[in-house]
Design a protein around this motif. Structure first.
Motif, PDB file in Angstrom:
ATOM      1  N   LEU A  74      38.541  33.959  49.205  1.00 51.74           N
ATOM      2  CA  LEU A  74      37.176  33.609  49.076  1.00 51.74           C
ATOM      3  C   LEU A  74      36.523  34.379  47.603  1.00 51.74           C
ATOM      4  CD1 LEU A  74      34.490  32.630  50.421  1.00 51.74           C
ATOM      5  CD2 LEU A  74      34.361  34.772  51.508  1.00 51.74           C
ATOM      6  N   GLY A  75      37.101  35.339  47.439  1.00 44.37           N
ATOM      7  CA  GLY A  75      36.834  35.976  46.083  1.00 44.37           C
ATOM      8  C   GLY A  75      37.341  35.059  44.766  1.00 44.37           C
ATOM      9  N   ALA A  76      38.404  34.277  45.094  1.00 46.05           N
ATOM     10  CA  ALA A  76      38.798  33.455  43.924  1.00 46.05           C
ATOM     11  C   ALA A  76      37.868  32.261  43.914  1.00 46.05           C
ATOM     12  CB  ALA A  76      40.050  32.911  44.244  1.00 46.05           C
ATOM     13  N   ILE A  77      37.329  31.701  45.267  1.00 46.13           N
ATOM     14  CA  ILE A  77      36.733  30.736  45.302  1.00 46.13           C
ATOM     15  C   ILE A  77      34.964  31.160  44.400  1.00 46.13           C
ATOM     16  CG2 ILE A  77      34.791  29.394  46.757  1.00 46.13           C
ATOM     17  CD1 ILE A  77      37.067  29.208  48.717  1.00 46.13           C
ATOM     18  N   ALA A  78      34.792  32.653  44.675  1.00 46.38           N
ATOM     19  CA  ALA A  78      33.388  32.669  43.943  1.00 46.38           C
ATOM     20  C   ALA A  78      33.718  32.766  42.501  1.00 46.38           C
ATOM     21  CB  ALA A  78      33.087  34.261  44.583  1.00 46.38           C
ATOM     22  N   ASP A  79      34.950  33.242  42.013  1.00 46.13           N
ATOM     23  CA  ASP A  79      35.193  33.682  40.798  1.00 46.13           C
ATOM     24  C   ASP A  79      35.165  32.089  40.050  1.00 46.13           C
ATOM     25  OD1 ASP A  79      35.351  36.068  41.117  1.00 46.13           O
ATOM     26  OD2 ASP A  79      37.683  36.236  41.043  1.00 46.13           O
ATOM     27  N   ALA A  80      35.715  30.933  40.670  1.00 42.65           N
ATOM     28  CA  ALA A  80      35.676  29.786  40.057  1.00 42.65           C
ATOM     29  C   ALA A  80      34.237  29.097  39.868  1.00 42.65           C
ATOM     30  CB  ALA A  80      36.433  28.692  41.125  1.00 42.65           C
ATOM     31  N   VAL A  81      33.247  29.449  40.824  1.00 39.45           N
ATOM     32  CA  VAL A  81      31.981  29.080  40.594  1.00 39.45           C
ATOM     33  C   VAL A  81      31.541  29.893  39.414  1.00 39.45           C
ATOM     34  CG1 VAL A  81      29.703  29.185  41.639  1.00 39.45           C
ATOM     35  CG2 VAL A  81      31.633  28.591  43.273  1.00 39.45           C
ATOM     36  N   ALA A 123      21.805  29.665  38.741  1.00 37.37           N
ATOM     37  CA  ALA A 123      21.869  29.211  40.208  1.00 37.37           C
ATOM     38  C   ALA A 123      23.387  29.425  40.939  1.00 37.37           C
ATOM     39  CB  ALA A 123      21.395  27.714  40.327  1.00 37.37           C
ATOM     40  N   LEU A 124      24.442  28.902  39.730  1.00 36.07           N
ATOM     41  CA  LEU A 124      25.606  29.065  40.159  1.00 36.07           C
ATOM     42  C   LEU A 124      26.280  30.364  40.535  1.00 36.07           C
ATOM     43  CD1 LEU A 124      27.648  26.130  38.338  1.00 36.07           C
ATOM     44  CD2 LEU A 124      26.385  26.122  40.554  1.00 36.07           C
ATOM     45  N   LYS A 125      25.724  31.384  39.261  1.00 37.65           N
ATOM     46  CA  LYS A 125      25.987  32.797  39.626  1.00 37.65           C
ATOM     47  C   LYS A 125      25.708  33.424  40.676  1.00 37.65           C
ATOM     48  CE  LYS A 125      26.565  33.492  34.619  1.00 37.65           C
ATOM     49  NZ  LYS A 125      25.651  33.819  33.383  1.00 37.65           N
ATOM     50  N   ALA A 126      24.301  33.029  41.032  1.00 40.43           N
ATOM     51  CA  ALA A 126      23.681  33.556  42.360  1.00 40.43           C
ATOM     52  C   ALA A 126      24.292  33.018  43.679  1.00 40.43           C
ATOM     53  CB  ALA A 126      22.128  32.997  42.533  1.00 40.43           C
ATOM     54  N   GLY A 127      24.876  31.638  43.658  1.00 38.66           N
ATOM     55  CA  GLY A 127      25.643  31.115  44.670  1.00 38.66           C
ATOM     56  C   GLY A 127      26.901  31.990  44.794  1.00 38.66           C
ATOM     57  N   ALA A 128      27.762  32.300  43.471  1.00 40.19           N
ATOM     58  CA  ALA A 128      28.969  33.064  43.848  1.00 40.19           C
ATOM     59  C   ALA A 128      28.746  34.521  44.350  1.00 40.19           C
ATOM     60  CB  ALA A 128      29.620  33.299  42.468  1.00 40.19           C
ATOM     61  N   GLN A 129      27.507  34.734  43.970  1.00 43.25           N
ATOM     62  CA  GLN A 129      27.293  36.275  44.490  1.00 43.25           C
ATOM     63  C   GLN A 129      26.879  36.412  46.037  1.00 43.25           C
ATOM     64  OE1 GLN A 129      27.853  38.831  42.716  1.00 43.25           O
ATOM     65  NE2 GLN A 129      27.497  40.093  44.428  1.00 43.25           N
TER      66      GLN A 129
END
Lengths: 427, 427
Positions: free
Chosen positions: B89-96, B43-49
């Motif tokens: 935003l990329g950094a936010i997704a990477d953190a997730v 779920a988190l990886k899908a959220g990051a995507q």
């Protein structure tokens, strides 16, 4: 003009009183936090010895409380909780000795890790600081709570019930003498010197002076504490505990556990109040009969009431009642799912048990029931710090934060992070 | 007559709104509590995507917030905290994604013991339940806090600041889509849909619906939360951190740590605000000069002010100031005892460090300083969940209960006692 020593003391400003006690407790807590284990144990052992040596004074003080309690019409159950005798006082002193023999949680390393940059991090247990304990009639709490608080390196502020005021003062004096004998500050255990309720309010609002409040007593006390406190509270409100008899339960075990869980002692918070019986379980009537034979009033839903004439029909309030008495509510449920749904709706999240020989059902129950204590094939009456091997308990927490279930020495500690480097700067 | 889609929504009853969100969160929390690690991570990886896929929408929403912020006169520092771009935003997704890769604390056994009567007791980590997070302008908190809350098996209710309302909604939508993709309830992460302050009040009073509130933001926010909350709060107020340069400090290490601890980033809570220098330390002027050379204003007591003309005399308020800026207060103290007394009087009990080559002095400092984090020969700037190996942090707790120091996945869990028997009754 002579001084009237019987005139009431001057009215105290409750906030000023608690501020002064809190400041003295904070100073004492600093000493206690680094006191060696042997010194804390010596103080408790000396306190236990003082309880024995001062038995005559303590029992005289208790007789004063008993006389006042009788005059003011306390119930016989309340008078019994208040009453001390040689045997009970000996047990109180023995309990203090037992706490002195427990392993010291302070200084224990919880975990340690070395980071890639060479920093070594360890989490080490330290005392909470100043613990406030607000309790009702049982004078043994004065000794139990003080012993646990001191052994875990805290300073303790005690506020007992009015009905036990003389007993509490006498017990407190013995423990304070024990601290002094061991060379620890007597301010580490203080008793609020007034029964003025404003002092309780001041204690509950003493942010920065008191680190945690532990209420021990009935629902009214705990609810008032939770409502008024600005200091964190470690409390339990109700023990609406369930025992679920699964279709795959061993009938011999089921009957024995149902009777023990409900009837061994009906007045404790771990006593089962509601029994749920799987519709697939073959012998529900035997459970009802065994409870009735043990002197228990059975309040049943329609299916259970149909089993025997001596079952009282339950009404909706029965499923949310903590009887603390020889009364049990029993409902028939549709298997494990029915039991989980009932428990989710009605449990106070203290202790709930399943009786079954089906390992998968037991695992699901232990995983899915969201209570502080979940049990498989054991009596809910085991929900107790002593039975859990903690040596003693200051209470059973049904909240979710900090400590859950029986709270003893470890529950009265927190931790700090110790970081050891060799000059590392953060990039 | 046409419907005006731009008209304000009808006034909501804040308590009813929070009660509805809380009930949906509680139901979702039940699912999350037993969700397998792989499903939560998916779920988190899908959220990051989704955060990456919806970058255009998120940046458009952020541009709306930025325009409104500029119009309403936000400071440039506030606008910088609010601003998103592709990189951020990329950094936010990477953190997730990084949180999705952390070890799952849920289900871990803390300890296990077999009692003499054969009962086997184990303490097992379980989620806290429903976590409320109240925060200010940084929109990355929406993703960070949600990721930590979900990975630890909780349901999360987020209430961000008004200035980031469009950004937060867009980020929230991406995360909710991730949950749905993985087959987990979207109600596990909810965003309070109104900026009405009454909703914050309702959230703070939502006992039974919300298990813990984590405030992230400035002093004003945290103080309001601590004052109004009836739900337990995990908060830190100030980071008044100290670095003590002992007489036995290595001068090279002392200068490097003083400059890094203060100046690496001045706006974080782990930045040193006060440096204490032992009167026996040979090179205090070099420390003052190095800080000045690094662009720091030095406010010194009389002894420090005498060292250099560019030192401003400190007044009493400096010792209790969290500058969060290129300003440091420096005092000369009489050895370790002087440092301990100053820290005891002025520390916010967040992070304090000693610089010394004297192992006994270091041990005493690490034992006696009563702060969440105590350090030896390391920069206070390391006070951070990521640097501690926790992967991320939801905050740094300076309270004493439940969790202390950096709070990450484990701090968002509690435990239950599982008791396994074979039919034991309590004697």
């Amino acid at each position: 003009m002579t001084t009237d020593t019987l005139s009431p003391p001057p009215l105290l400003d409750a906030d000023a009183l608690i501020a002064d006690m809190g400041a003295r407790a904070r100073a004492a807590a600093k000493h206690m936090a680094t006191a060696p284990t042997a010194k804390k144990a010596a103080a408790l052992k000396a306190g236990a010895q003082q309880l024995r040596a001062q038995a005559a004074e303590i029992l005289t003080a208790n007789a004063q409380d008993m006389a006042a309690g009788e005059a003011s019409g306390l119930t016989s159950a309340m008078l019994d909780r208040l009453r001390l005798d040689e045997t009970r006082l000996g047990a109180i002193a023995d309990a203090v000795d037992a706490v002195a023999a427990l392993p010291d949680p302070v200084g224990a390393e919880i975990d340690r890790v070395e980071r890639p940059n060479g920093l070594v991090l360890s989490r080490v247990r330290v005392p909470l600081g100043v613990v406030g304990i607000i309790y009702e009639s049982r004078p043994n709490v004065t000794a139990d709570a003080a012993a646990l608080g001191l052994m875990s390196g805290n300073a303790v502020i005690l506020r007992g019930g009015s009905e036990a005021v003389h007993s509490n003062r006498a017990i407190h004096a013995a423990l304070a003498a024990g601290l002094a004998e061991a060379g620890l500050p007597a301010d580490a255990v203080q008793l609020v010197p007034t029964q003025d309720r404003a002092a309780v309010g001041a204690l509950l609002r003493a942010q920065g002076l008191v680190d945690i409040i532990v209420p021990r007593g009935g629902k009214g006390l705990v609810a008032r504490v939770q409502d008024e406190a600005r200091v964190p509270v470690l409390a339990h409100l109700d023990g609406i505990c369930h025992t679920y008899i699964d279709g795959a339960a061993d009938p011999g075990i089921a009957v024995a556990l149902a009777v023990n869980a409900k009837m061994r002692r009906t007045g404790i918070c771990g006593a089962t109040e509601t029994i749920l019986i799987d519709r697939a379980y073959p012998g529900p009537a035997a459970i009802v009969d065994a409870l009735t034979a043990a002197g228990c009033e059975v309040r049943g839903d329609r299916d259970i009431a149909a089993l025997a004439a001596h079952v009282t029909p339950a009404d909706a309030s029965d499923w949310d009642s903590e009887y603390l008495d020889a009364i049990v509510s029993i409902a028939m449920v549709d298997g494990l799912d029915g039991a989980l749904a009932h428990i989710d709706a009605h449990s106070s999240r203290h202790t709930d048990a399943i009786v079954t020989e089906d390992a998968a059902a037991a695992d699901r129950f232990l995983t899915e029931v969201d209570s502080a204590i979940v049990m498989h094939n054991a009596s809910t009456q085991f929900a107790d710090g002593g039975e859990f091997g903690l040596g003693a308990e200051i209470g059973i927490a049904t909240g979710r934060l900090h400590a859950r279930g029986p709270v003893a020495l470890e529950g009265l500690t927190t931790y700090k992070w110790q970081v050891r480097g060799t000059g590392q700067v953060r990039p």
